[in-house]
Write an enzyme that holds these catalytic residues in place. Structure first.
Site, mmCIF file in Angstrom:
data_model
loop_
_atom_site.group_PDB
_atom_site.id
_atom_site.type_symbol
_atom_site.label_atom_id
_atom_site.label_comp_id
_atom_site.label_asym_id
_atom_site.label_seq_id
_atom_site.Cartn_x
_atom_site.Cartn_y
_atom_site.Cartn_z
ATOM 1 N N LYS A 1 0.813 -1.224 0.000
ATOM 2 C CA LYS A 1 0.000 0.000 0.000
ATOM 3 C C LYS A 1 0.845 1.272 0.000
ATOM 4 C CE LYS A 1 -4.253 -1.778 0.188
ATOM 5 N NZ LYS A 1 -4.313 -2.924 1.041
ATOM 6 N N GLU B 1 -9.863 5.696 2.936
ATOM 7 C CA GLU B 1 -10.659 4.590 3.453
ATOM 8 C C GLU B 1 -9.707 3.434 3.720
ATOM 9 O OE1 GLU B 1 -10.040 5.083 0.295
ATOM 10 O OE2 GLU B 1 -9.217 3.083 -0.083
ATOM 11 N N SER C 1 1.864 -9.713 -0.906
ATOM 12 C CA SER C 1 1.444 -8.315 -0.762
ATOM 13 C C SER C 1 1.688 -7.716 0.620
ATOM 14 C CB SER C 1 -0.033 -8.169 -1.138
ATOM 15 O OG SER C 1 -0.827 -9.045 -0.362
HETATM 16 C C1 LIG Z 1 -5.195 -4.057 0.948
HETATM 17 C C2 LIG Z 1 -4.480 -5.336 0.816
HETATM 18 C C3 LIG Z 1 -4.793 -6.255 -0.203
HETATM 19 C C4 LIG Z 1 -5.906 -6.055 -1.190
HETATM 20 O O1 LIG Z 1 -5.892 -4.897 -1.921
HETATM 21 P P1 LIG Z 1 -5.515 -4.835 -3.463
HETATM 22 O O2 LIG Z 1 -5.846 -3.453 -3.860
HETATM 23 O O3 LIG Z 1 -6.354 -5.867 -4.173
HETATM 24 O O4 LIG Z 1 -4.085 -5.148 -3.575
HETATM 25 C C5 LIG Z 1 -4.025 -7.393 -0.310
HETATM 26 N N1 LIG Z 1 -3.031 -7.662 0.557
HETATM 27 C C6 LIG Z 1 -2.713 -6.821 1.556
HETATM 28 C C7 LIG Z 1 -1.595 -7.173 2.475
HETATM 29 C C8 LIG Z 1 -3.430 -5.637 1.716
HETATM 30 O O5 LIG Z 1 -3.101 -4.800 2.710
#
Ligand SMILES: *Cc1c(COP(=O)(O)O)cnc(C)c1O
Length: 388
Positions: free
Chosen positions: A93, A115, A378
């Site tokens: 993020k 948000e 992620s």
């Molecule tokens: C917010 C988040 C997601 C999902 O959001 P995307 O916009 O689809 O990437 C996935 N993994 C983590 C660790 C997140 O914080």
């Protein structure tokens, strides 16, 4: 493929038939101004230098591409992890929040709003706002604020005001509604949207800042393996980490997969598998796909992963599904929890429960396939440890 890409360029803010800007005129004016500012700066050398420099010294990029030997042995394919979990604040993020706060600064914004679902975007925004010395408000659904308590506390320590949304299901959709309302009513506020969703220009802006993931990934895998991977797998909520990872491979011979949150079961009302079960509609400012009931009203979503718990999806993903470029698979809560444990035990890496969905999908698709696969990891799972 080629024809579609050309068509896409012709219509600003659209990905094939999806995207656009379905908002009241006052909001459209603000969004169009934002797009102008984005176009003005995105290739500006001093803007790019500031962005790159912060990504390097503040976020810690490039994030490593790690060969997960133990997991590879277990699953019978060669598996690399793109370590977005090692970024400052613990997920992908921050790439987008750093990029957008630099736009906000140039626009003279006096307040940042955002948000958040899993709280990761809220933390990343509160972090970027603290860095720039700009006031910050974060909207979060009440249900999410309870299941992601640690992140709410982090936002408060960082100086942000956390506002709880109690409408509807009290999750991400409701937090977005509240943030959009506040944005419309207040001048000099910059809405720092956290995923590749919503009205134009957000899907384009978020993709731009997150594409650093795919850019690095491509360079790294070519350096290490001397070839492109057979496949890339990412989890998908709104679609920002997935589009960031895929962006530099769309025109290559690389299979792209995304794992949606199936929830407990694939029944409408119990799932977040928008691309598997959703229908095309206008939702939160864009024409994309959304989970809906038989009367075509948006349905609440459900997933063990707050970051995937969203009934909509970014318009570019709706397009990539329609043209069959990316394949989207539902992963149940239980499958994700099993993968969360597997990666933790095998590699000593606790993934975010969101990211564990991608790990689970690898297990399903590439068991004993002897393939070369990259998982976009992620985020990290500290936020989930006390709950799972
Ligand atoms: C917010 C988040 C997601 C999902 O959001 P995307 O916009 O689809 O990437 C996935 N993994 C983590 C660790 C997140 O914080």
């Amino acid at each position: 493929m080629q024809a579609t890409a050309t068509k896409q360029e012709q219509k600003t803010g659209y990905f094939g038939e999806f995207g656009g800007q379905f908002v009241p005129p006052h909001l459209a004016e603000k969004l169009n101004h934002l797009y102008e500012v984005f176009l003005k700066y995105k290739d500006n050398p001093s803007f790019k230098e500031e962005f790159k420099s912060l990504l390097h010294t503040y976020v810690g990029r490039p994030s490593p591409l790690y060969k997960a030997e133990n997991l590879s042995k277990e699953l019978g394919s060669t598996i690399y992890l793109k370590r977005e979990d090692l970024n400052h604040t613990g997920s992908h993020k921050i790439n987008n929040t750093i990029g957008q706060i630099l736009l906000a600064k140039r626009m003279g914004a006096t307040e940042i709003i955002a948000e958040t679902g899993a709280g990761q975007h809220g933390v990343a925004t509160a972090t970027a706002a603290a860095l720039m010395g700009i006031k910050c408000k974060v909207f979060i659904g009440k249900v999410d604020s309870e299941r992601q308590r640690m992140n709410v506390e982090r936002m408060e320590v960082l100086g942000a005001e956390v506002i709880t949304a109690t409408a509807g299901n009290a999750t991400l959709k409701d937090a977005v509604d509240m943030a959009l309302g506040y944005y419309v009513e207040n001048p000099n506020v910059y809405y720092l949207l956290g995923s590749a969703v919503g009205p134009h220009p957000y899907p384009t802006i978020v993709r731009y800042f997150q594409s650093v993931i795919g850019e690095e990934m491509k360079k790294q895998i070519l350096e290490i393996e001397g070839k492109l991977p057979d496949a890339i797998v990412a989890c998908i909520g709104g679609g920002s980490n997935a589009i960031g990872a895929f962006s530099h491979f769309i025109n290559d011979d690389v299979a792209l997969y995304a794992a949606e949150g199936a929830g407990e079961s694939m029944e409408l009302g119990a799932t977040s598998a928008t691309l598997t079960l959703g229908k095309p509609t206008v939702f939160q400012g864009a024409f994309s796909m959304c989970l809906m009931n038989e009367n075509d009203e948006p349905l609440p979503s459900k997933s063990i992963a707050a970051g995937l718990d969203y009934p909509g999806i970014g318009p570019e993903h709706a397009h990539l599904k329609t043209i069959d470029r990316v394949s989207y698979h539902p992963i149940t809560d239980q499958e994700a929890v099993d993968a969360y444990r597997l990666l933790s035990k095998k590699e000593g890496i606790i993934p975010a429960i969101e990211s564990a969905h991608a790990v689970a999908l690898i297990g399903k698709l590439f068991k004993d396939k002897n393939a070369l696969v990259i998982i976009n990891l992620s985020g990290r799972g500290d936020k989930d440890v006390s709950r799972l």
